[in-house]
Design a protein around this motif. Structure first.
Motif, short mmCIF file in Angstrom:
data_model
loop_
_atom_site.label_atom_id
_atom_site.label_comp_id
_atom_site.label_asym_id
_atom_site.label_seq_id
_atom_site.Cartn_x
_atom_site.Cartn_y
_atom_site.Cartn_z
N PHE A 26 0.83 -1.21 0.00
CA PHE A 26 0.00 0.00 0.00
C PHE A 26 0.86 1.26 0.00
N ALA A 27 1.93 1.26 0.79
CA ALA A 27 2.82 2.42 0.83
C ALA A 27 3.44 2.66 -0.55
N GLU A 28 3.87 1.59 -1.22
CA GLU A 28 4.47 1.72 -2.55
C GLU A 28 3.43 2.22 -3.55
N GLY A 29 2.22 1.70 -3.48
CA GLY A 29 1.17 2.14 -4.40
C GLY A 29 0.89 3.62 -4.26
N VAL A 78 10.61 -4.20 -2.17
CA VAL A 78 11.32 -5.32 -2.80
C VAL A 78 11.83 -6.30 -1.73
N VAL A 79 12.43 -5.78 -0.68
CA VAL A 79 12.96 -6.63 0.38
C VAL A 79 11.83 -7.42 1.05
N LEU A 80 10.72 -6.77 1.34
CA LEU A 80 9.60 -7.46 1.99
C LEU A 80 8.92 -8.45 1.04
N SER A 81 8.89 -8.14 -0.25
CA SER A 81 8.37 -9.10 -1.24
C SER A 81 9.26 -10.33 -1.29
N PHE A 82 10.56 -10.11 -1.27
CA PHE A 82 11.53 -11.20 -1.29
C PHE A 82 11.37 -12.08 -0.05
N ASP A 83 11.17 -11.45 1.09
CA ASP A 83 10.98 -12.20 2.34
C ASP A 83 9.75 -13.11 2.25
N LEU A 84 8.64 -12.57 1.77
CA LEU A 84 7.42 -13.39 1.61
C LEU A 84 7.65 -14.50 0.61
N TRP A 85 8.30 -14.17 -0.50
CA TRP A 85 8.57 -15.16 -1.55
C TRP A 85 9.42 -16.31 -1.00
N MET A 86 10.43 -15.99 -0.24
CA MET A 86 11.30 -17.03 0.33
C MET A 86 10.53 -17.90 1.33
N ARG A 87 9.73 -17.30 2.17
CA ARG A 87 8.99 -18.07 3.17
C ARG A 87 7.95 -18.98 2.52
N ARG A 89 8.25 -20.19 -0.49
CA ARG A 89 8.97 -21.07 -1.42
C ARG A 89 8.27 -21.11 -2.79
N TRP A 90 7.96 -19.93 -3.30
CA TRP A 90 7.34 -19.82 -4.60
C TRP A 90 8.40 -19.86 -5.69
N SER A 91 7.96 -19.98 -6.93
CA SER A 91 8.86 -20.05 -8.08
C SER A 91 9.40 -18.65 -8.42
N LEU A 92 10.47 -18.62 -9.21
CA LEU A 92 11.08 -17.35 -9.62
C LEU A 92 10.11 -16.45 -10.39
N PRO A 93 9.29 -16.98 -11.31
CA PRO A 93 8.34 -16.08 -12.00
C PRO A 93 7.39 -15.36 -11.03
N ARG A 94 7.04 -16.02 -9.94
CA ARG A 94 6.17 -15.36 -8.94
C ARG A 94 6.91 -14.19 -8.30
N LEU A 100 7.01 -6.63 -10.26
CA LEU A 100 6.25 -5.87 -11.25
C LEU A 100 5.08 -5.12 -10.62
N PHE A 101 4.47 -5.73 -9.60
CA PHE A 101 3.34 -5.07 -8.93
C PHE A 101 3.73 -3.70 -8.38
N GLY A 102 4.97 -3.51 -8.00
CA GLY A 102 5.40 -2.24 -7.44
C GLY A 102 5.88 -1.23 -8.46
N VAL A 103 5.87 -1.59 -9.74
CA VAL A 103 6.40 -0.71 -10.78
C VAL A 103 5.29 -0.01 -11.56
N VAL A 104 4.16 -0.64 -11.71
CA VAL A 104 3.05 -0.10 -12.50
C VAL A 104 2.08 0.61 -11.54
N PRO A 105 1.77 1.89 -11.81
CA PRO A 105 0.85 2.60 -10.91
C PRO A 105 -0.46 1.84 -10.73
N VAL A 106 -0.94 1.79 -9.52
CA VAL A 106 -2.19 1.18 -9.06
C VAL A 106 -2.11 -0.35 -9.01
N LEU A 107 -1.18 -0.97 -9.71
CA LEU A 107 -1.12 -2.43 -9.76
C LEU A 107 -0.77 -3.03 -8.41
N SER A 108 -0.06 -2.30 -7.56
CA SER A 108 0.30 -2.87 -6.25
C SER A 108 -0.94 -3.15 -5.41
#
Length: 137
Positions: A26-29, A78-87, A89-94, A100-108
């Motif tokens: 939300f903060a990034e959005g 990015v750091v918090l997304s990486f933390d969730l992703w690691m916990r 154990r999702w795939s690299l495309p995820r 990407l969600f943090g780069v496009v306005p409103v997409l986050s």
């Protein structure tokens, strides 16, 4: 030969990680929407010489101040997304999708909801450390 059982996920740690990710999302959005608004004002509305020269300088100053702030907010995201992703154990495309969600306005905002649904679905389907304490229905 039997199939190895996947390591169980730590649901408590995942939910804490997701809470941090949600806040950052939300903060990034909001930060990205502010940055886009500043850029529209700077380059679209008050760009160039003439009547709005002093106002153009003001938007340039605002832009130079807000851009690094937004950059720090995105890095935290990015750091918090990486933390969730690691916990999870999702795939690299995820992971790339989370970025990407943090780069496009409103997409986050939409990405946060989608990530929440995927996380809940995975926690229902995959074994967790808490399954022994609280059996699933």
């Amino acid at each position: 030969m039997s199939t190895p059982t996947p390591r169980p996920l730590d649901e408590v740690a995942i939910r804490a990680s997701f809470a941090r990710y949600r806040f950052a999302s939300f903060a990034e959005g909001i930060a990205l929407l502010v940055l886009v608004s500043i850029m529209v004002m700077r380059y679209g509305v008050y760009h160039g010489e003439g009547l709005f020269t002093s106002t153009s300088h003001t938007w340039e100053t605002i832009s130079q101040t807000w851009s690094p702030i937004h950059g720090v907010i995105y890095m935290v995201y990015v750091v918090l997304s990486f933390d969730l992703w690691m916990r999870m154990r999702w795939s690299l495309p995820r992971m790339l999708l989370l970025m990407l969600f943090g780069v496009v306005p409103v997409l986050s905002f939409f990405g946060e909801r989608w990530t929440h649904q995927k996380m809940e679905s995975d926690l229902r389907q995959r074994p967790t450390l808490q399954d022994e304490e609280h059996p699933r229905r």
